[in-house]
Write an enzyme that holds these catalytic residues in place. Structure first.
Site, PDB file in Angstrom:
ATOM      1  N   CYS A   1       9.754   6.704  -0.072  1.00  0.00           N
ATOM      2  CA  CYS A   1       9.988   5.933   1.154  1.00  0.00           C
ATOM      3  C   CYS A   1      11.062   4.867   0.894  1.00  0.00           C
ATOM      4  O   CYS A   1      12.219   5.185   0.737  1.00  0.00           O
ATOM      5  CB  CYS A   1       8.669   5.343   1.660  1.00  0.00           C
ATOM      6  SG  CYS A   1       8.773   4.774   3.370  1.00  0.00           S
TER       7      CYS A   1
ATOM      8  N   HIS B   1       4.560   9.951   1.696  1.00  0.00           N
ATOM      9  CA  HIS B   1       3.887   9.155   0.665  1.00  0.00           C
ATOM     10  C   HIS B   1       2.867   9.985  -0.109  1.00  0.00           C
ATOM     11  O   HIS B   1       1.693  10.030   0.274  1.00  0.00           O
ATOM     12  CB  HIS B   1       3.160   7.978   1.317  1.00  0.00           C
ATOM     13  CG  HIS B   1       4.070   6.891   1.764  1.00  0.00           C
ATOM     14  ND1 HIS B   1       4.430   5.838   0.957  1.00  0.00           N
ATOM     15  CD2 HIS B   1       4.721   6.698   2.929  1.00  0.00           C
ATOM     16  CE1 HIS B   1       5.250   5.029   1.613  1.00  0.00           C
ATOM     17  NE2 HIS B   1       5.446   5.532   2.820  1.00  0.00           N
TER      18      HIS B   1
ATOM     19  N   GLU C   1       1.516   9.252  -2.918  1.00  0.00           N
ATOM     20  CA  GLU C   1       0.512   8.361  -3.549  1.00  0.00           C
ATOM     21  C   GLU C   1      -0.591   7.978  -2.582  1.00  0.00           C
ATOM     22  O   GLU C   1      -1.638   7.476  -2.995  1.00  0.00           O
ATOM     23  CB  GLU C   1       1.212   7.118  -4.117  1.00  0.00           C
ATOM     24  CG  GLU C   1       1.498   5.999  -3.118  1.00  0.00           C
ATOM     25  CD  GLU C   1       2.603   6.326  -2.111  1.00  0.00           C
ATOM     26  OE1 GLU C   1       3.208   7.419  -2.184  1.00  0.00           O
ATOM     27  OE2 GLU C   1       2.859   5.471  -1.228  1.00  0.00           O
TER      28      GLU C   1
END
Lengths: 999, 267
Positions: free
Chosen positions: B96, B211, B213
């Site tokens: 990002c 994302h 994570e």
């Protein structure tokens, strides 16, 4: 030194500007064809300017005047720049960027807007002031295009500079002095009562005559006059905003049957007492810290404590919706940072109460309040502020609500809340919930510098709005600075570098140091040590400014060096401004000379309680804004068909999908959001609450916290007792639906009230106070039956607009008395099925009974004007029913057990719009139809009685479920792509399309 | 390299360092969160580390364009220490805002190119958006992070994620080079060719808007799930690169052989 200007234009169209152009054509009625934007930087620098400003793929950069390659000639140009002293985040960032590239510079930023189409000067000015700029914080110059191009704007460049003029000081102050040391005045209180009141008003002290007389007698005893610093400290400390005098007042209350009682402090009698009684009755041991800190701290998990705080930021949001909401959310984040020894914010929530977004229509425009932004502007600005505040800080926004009613047109309500986590014990063995400053610890101010922005925020929000409200109460937040402060503080906490912390909010240093000083019984600070944004601020201004992003800490002398070193390394300004003492005094110096000295007990404990009148003899109709104001009631004829009523309800602003707005909030940063705002197969069905999983935050493997909210302000004019209970029940229902354990649940109360103090300008004050008393009674009763302790809360008491409408007629707009309840419950992550139906054939139940009554419902607001009198009106079906509290609690426990056993396929709380709306939302979430076999009248389908849910269960579990729950079977989930009810049928597609229309 | 060590950049408005560190650790790596100012004081950390992540967030508040100022800071203050790491073909991931930084630094798509040819512009809608997306993994891509994967489901949370090129030929070249490992299954932000992620010619540097994570466990899936401890799609990228890194280990020291092999076989 060279002063220069650069302009940057995006190569591709900006959709945001296209939307604004649409709006200018729409409600502003200006024939604006198109809008183009150009970013401006004005730079004073010694060196050659490195290009840090633009991306060659995306932007063109200009160092001289150009026509930008426009295909048409613009008609007007609007040049928007910040007023001097207003936080200019792009400029500060540009300065940092230039410094990285080796260039020291001072920068100011601004925007140019080019207006295309047949726009005249008046239209251009309208667009400038209503769409492009906020006059309170920005300067908007409007030029005809040719005139603009004739300016030597690249040659003649001026940056805004601050020239301090404080109207309140004019005439009192020596002229022309820029030396703060000499800028302390003695204020003689040897004046007539009328002059004293006048002084309170012109200095924006918001002190009542009694309070000033109290000050006068104290200083008479001391044989001296107060300084302006002292007077301002007292005004902040005693402001309604900081001191909550109304909740602490002695009240003479006359109840519905004429019975009289005396109440000494609503807060002690109902709020605090509820929690203490529950603690005793239930023997609960999970309240770690309540009522004494910036946020309530509870223990739902062995490894991690959770704290929560909800605030309001109504007045700032009314004046500058973006800045007000941004500083609101950053402010409540700081409450969490200042809770115990400092908690890490892990979730935000926000609730807005606004006038309807389609207000005003053409006929209504003239009746709208002067000086208050139109509802749509407030909605967009506040939304953007909450978006930037949460997203840029890396805190997920997991829960919230929008509520629309015309009586929020004079003062919007913006509730912002934050949940934080902290380990029960810090690495050095200290308890995280306890602040332990010692005499000799240094007083540190950490974060931003002080400016004139935010002076008198606390006192200003303690008086009503009118059309001439001061700009200094308005600020823009700086999320980057606060994020750096947050990162720094979390490190410093775990290294054991400080002994106490609190946020610098309302009242500035006056409040934060004044309150922390009570922990050691004294403090002395020197204001000349405080970093400032610009010179010229007087000591009293430094003392009370609410400039943002600041925390106040106690640092033991032996950690001073390490604390300052870490701050430097993290790019955070930390300044030693004084010392904690034990002499019982708050002492303030400026450059070594004393400018204020008062005993702490005089500041905090000497003020006698207010004496207030309250009465409740039944409901009253809502007042019109003025005798001649005509506000469109936005009602429709009652439809014959149930499905037509359903479709109309699904489109109301209170019920329709808020997806477009909510998806602009990051709701899953930190990677711990288990239940997000939307759910279902297409991720667009509404969730009842947000759930944060604690495991990623170093909590237990399956522990989560569910956060939900509830309110019922439309019941306030009918029965505030019931209003409080409906608000509590909705908040509880929402978290129970999200898997929250009803026996591990705490509540927060946020009161927003119109002025409840009777006076000449507020003749029905006693009635509003009576509503407040009834609300507190209702709150106490339901909290104690539910066993749900109140752990934190806040009140905002002067939510009135008393000014003029656009015609110049005098108007009074009081908000609906509004109680926002926030519930936070422990949950086991993984047990909640969500609100969406899962598969055809599942059996649908309405649990909690059929309900009754339409008073205060969305149905009543949309289809018929509820009769204005009290609760007794509309006997039978029309009456809003009482809540069977013990039965509800049993139901919630049973539902929680059913969820733990995996019995539920879906669960959705019945609230706005009633059962059929809840059921339709479950259909939408699951993209499944339903066959409903139970019939009834509109009141059955759309009543909003408390304590109810629509759930679905696998057919093979139906028998077990019915045995345990004994609930009404409504029908079954169907894959027929339609909802069949009452012999009518409506296509699922239509439900989806109508509900998703939004606003 | 049984437990490759990743540095996780933090500070100046980076927000996702903690969950990114968790993802690396759950995938079998070790993670050290390092403040960018501390890294500037001790750039040798980059030499010792096996990989680097630039997590998501709003570095410098997105002012002057997202990623712009952090990119300047890395370029001016870390300089060669940073570029040496990339030249050494150690894995680097920018997620990002981290992707935006890599683009603004010109590291993606061509680290050796002189001229900027690609950028991340404001979403076509003009608005920030948080939603879940489907991703197709280009099996012909040179990207090591996505090797062997087919599809992924991850959240996006950005306002400036639309890939644009200085001209269309760049897109064709990147496609031919296998530098487009990730594309959205539908148009979510107006990105050219629905690009969600880009890799450098070596396949070791990955920048992506979604994302990973944020979805290491099903407990944070788009809608509530019961099997919360099960793996989410995001962890796969991290497991992948760690597997690749272990494979790169030429002659593991004898003491580590057994453990290393067992892990590779199991992972």
């Amino acid at each position: 030194m060279k002063t220069q200007r650069i302009e940057i234009k995006n190569k591709t169209a900006d959709r945001r500007l296209e939307k604004w152009a649409e709006e200018a054509r729409g409600h502003l009625g200006v024939a604006l064809q198109d809008l183009e934007g150009v970013k401006v930087y004005k730079i004073v620098a010694n060196d050659t300017l490195p290009d840090v400003f633009s991306d060659p793929v995306l932007q063109d950069i200009y160092h001289a005047a150009t026509d930008y390659g426009f295909s048409e000639v613009p008609s007007y140009v609007v040049d928007v720049s910040f007023r001097p002293g207003v936080t200019d985040n792009p400029a500060r960032a540009a300065e940092e960027a230039l410094a990285l590239a080796g260039c020291t510079a001072t920068v100011a930023s601004g925007d140019l807007y080019f207006l295309f189409g047949n726009v005249d000067a008046e239209g251009a000015r309208k667009i400038a002031l209503e769409l492009l700029a906020n006059d309170l914080i920005q300067k908007a110059d409007v030029y005809a295009y040719a005139d603009f191009m004739a300016l030597d704007r690249f040659g003649d460049v001026h940056l805004p500079t601050v020239q301090i003029v404080t109207p309140a000081q004019a005439g009192v102050q020596k002229q022309g002095s820029m030396n703060s040391r000499n800028d302390v005045s003695e204020i003689s209180l040897d004046l007539s009562d009328a002059d004293l009141e006048d002084m309170s008003r012109t200095r924006l002290l918001a002190l009542s005559l009694n309070e000033i007389l109290h000050i006068k007698s104290y200083f008479k005893q001391q044989g001296r006059n107060p300084t302006d610093v002292e007077l301002e400290i007292l005004a902040q400390s005693w402001s309604e905003h900081c001191k909550h005098k109304i909740f602490a007042a002695d009240i003479d209350y006359t109840g519905p049957g004429g019975e009289k009682k005396k109440i000494s402090s609503l807060y002690k009698t109902y709020i605090k007492k509820a929690t203490r009684d529950i603690e005793k009755q239930r023997g609960i041991d999970w309240l770690v810290s309540v009522f004494s800190d910036n946020a309530g701290i509870v223990r739902f998990d062995d490894k991690l404590d959770v704290c929560i705080k909800v605030e309001t930021h109504n007045t700032p949001s009314a004046l500058d919706p973006y800045g007000g909401a941004l500083t609101g959310i950053l402010g409540v984040n700081r409450d969490i940072l200042g809770a115990g020894m400092g908690a890490r914010p892990v979730a935000n929530m926000d609730v807005f109460c606004f006038a309807p977004p389609d207000m005003p229509d053409k006929d209504e425009a003239q009746y709208m309040p002067q000086g208050v932004k139109p509802p749509r502007r407030i909605l967009e600005g506040v939304h953007k502020g909450v978006e930037d505040g949460g997203n840029k800080s890396g805190i997920p926004t997991v829960n919230g609500a929008f509520f629309f009613d015309r009586d929020y047109a004079g003062k919007p309500l913006v509730f912002v809340g934050t949940v934080g986590v902290l380990p029960p014990v810090l690495p050095d063995g200290r308890k995280s919930a306890e602040k332990t400053p010692s005499t000799g610890d240094r007083v540190y101010m950490v974060g931003g510098a002080i400016g004139a922005d935010g002076i008198h925020g606390a006192t200003f929000s303690s008086i009503e709005l009118d059309e001439s409200s001061p700009a200094t109460a308005v600020q823009i937040g700086d999320p980057l600075t606060q994020k750096r402060v947050t990162d720094f503080l979390m490190e410093a906490r775990d290294l054991g570098l400080y002994s106490a912390i609190t946020d610098n909010g309302a009242g500035g240093l006056s409040s934060s140091v004044g309150e922390m000083a009570t922990m050691t019984n004294g403090a002395e600070i020197d204001l000349a040590l405080c970093p400032v944004k610009y010179p010229g601020l007087k000591p009293w201004e430094l003392m009370i400014s609410e400039s943002q992003e600041r925390m106040t800490l106690a640092v033991p002398p032996q950690h001073k060096a390490a604390f300052e070193k870490l701050a430097r390394q993290r790019g955070v300004v930390a300044t030693d401004i004084g010392v904690f003492k034990d002499d019982g005094l708050l002492t303030v110096l400026y450059d070594g000379a004393q400018v204020a000295e008062m005993p702490l007990d005089f500041i905090h404990d000497s003020l006698p309680p207010l004496q207030l009148q309250a009465e409740w003899a039944g409901g009253r109709s809502r007042a019109a804004w003025s005798a001649t104001s005509k506000i469109n009631p936005r009602t429709q004829p009652v439809p014959e068909k149930v499905t037509d009523a359903l479709l109309a309800l699904l489109q109301t602003p209170n019920i329709t999908s808020k997806e477009k707005w909510v998806r602009a909030y990051d709701h899953e940063v930190q990677a711990a959001t288990h239940m997000k705002p939307f759910t279902g197969v297409e991720n667009d069905g509404p969730s009842d609450a947000g759930v944060i999983w604690l495991k990623p935050h170093a909590g237990g493997d399956k522990t989560g916290v569910a956060i939900g909210c509830g309110m019922a302000p439309r019941l306030s004019p009918v029965d505030p007792y019931l209003m409080a209970q409906y608000a509590v029940d909705e908040a509880v229902r929402n978290v129970v639906a999200a898997g929250g354990d009803p026996d591990m649940l705490c509540l927060l109360d946020n009161f927003c009230w119109p002025d409840p103090v009777v006076s000449a300008k507020n003749p029905d004050g006693a009635y509003k106070m009576g509503q407040l008393v009834r609300t507190c009674e209702g709150l106490y009763d339901i909290c104690t039956v539910y066993g749900a302790p109140l752990v934190s809360g806040k009140d905002s008491m002067k939510n009135d607009f008393r000014g003029k409408d656009k015609r110049g007629e005098k108007i009074d707009i009081s908000i609906l008395p509004t109680l926002l309840m926030t519930a936070m419950a422990k949950t086991t992550v993984g047990i909640a099925p969500g609100s969406a139906f899962k598969q055809a054939g599942d059996v649908i139940y309405l649990v909690g009974g059929a309900g009754a009554g339409l008073v205060g419902s969305e149905y009543a607001a949309l289809f018929q004007k509820p009769s204005p009198s009290g609760r007794g009106l509309g006997e039978g079906a029309y009456c809003a029913p009482d809540i069977d509290m013990p039965a509800n609690m049993t139901l919630y426990r049973n539902l929680h057990a059913a969820m733990r056993n995996g019995l539920l396929q879906s669960i959705h709380d019945v609230s706005e719009g009633g059962m059929l709306v809840a059921l339709a939302e479950s259909c939408i979430g699951g993209r499944l139809g339903a066959q409903i076999n139970v019939d009834g009248d509109h009141a059955f389908f759309f009543n909003e009685a408390a304590g109810r849910f629509v759930v679905s269960v696998l057919p093979e579990n139906a028998e077990v479920f019915e045995k345990v729950m004994g609930e009404v079977k409504l029908g079954t989930v169907a894959d027929s792509s339609k909802l069949v009810v009452s012999g009518e049928s409506v296509a699922l597609n239509e439900l989806v399309q109508v509900w998703k229309m939004g606003f | 390299m049984t437990q490759p060590k990743f540095l996780i950049l933090s500070g100046d408005g980076i927000n996702c360092e903690r969950e990114t560190a968790r993802a690396v650790e759950l995938a079998g790596g070790s993670a050290e969160i390092v403040h960018v100012n501390d890294l500037i004081d001790a750039p040798e950390k980059l030499k010792i580390a096996d990989g680097l992540t630039i997590p998501g967030g709003f570095s410098f508040g997105d002012e002057l364009g997202s990623g712009q100022i952090l990119a300047l800071k890395i370029r001016h203050k870390l300089g060669d220490a940073f570029f040496d790491m990339v030249r050494a073909q150690k894995p680097v991931i920018g997620i990002c805002n981290g992707f935006q930084v890599l683009m603004k630094m010109g590291l993606l798509p061509y680290p050796e190119g002189d001229e900027r040819v690609a950028a991340l512009a404001a979403n076509e809608s003009g608005a920030f958006i948080d939603r879940w997306v489907g991703l197709d993994v280009n099996t012909d891509s040179v990207c090591k992070w996505t090797e062997g994967l087919n599809t992924l489901r991850l959240p996006i949370r950005h306002g400036e994620g639309r890939v644009v090129f200085s001209d269309d030929s760049v897109y064709e070249t990147l496609k031919n080079n296998g530098q487009i490992p990730l594309t959205y299954t539908e148009d979510v932000n107006g990105s050219h060719g629905r690009i969600a992620g880009l890799t450098d010619p070596t396949g070791m540097v990955l920048g992506l808007m979604p994302h990973p994570e944020a979805f290491v466990h099903r407990g944070t899936d788009a809608a509530p799930q019961r099997d919360i401890a099960e793996k989410g799609d995001g962890i796969l990228l991290f497991e992948n690169i760690i597997r690749v890194m272990r494979g790169h280990e030429k002659t593991p020291s004898p003491a580590k052989v057994g453990e290393g092999e067992a892990r590779v076989a199991g992972g």
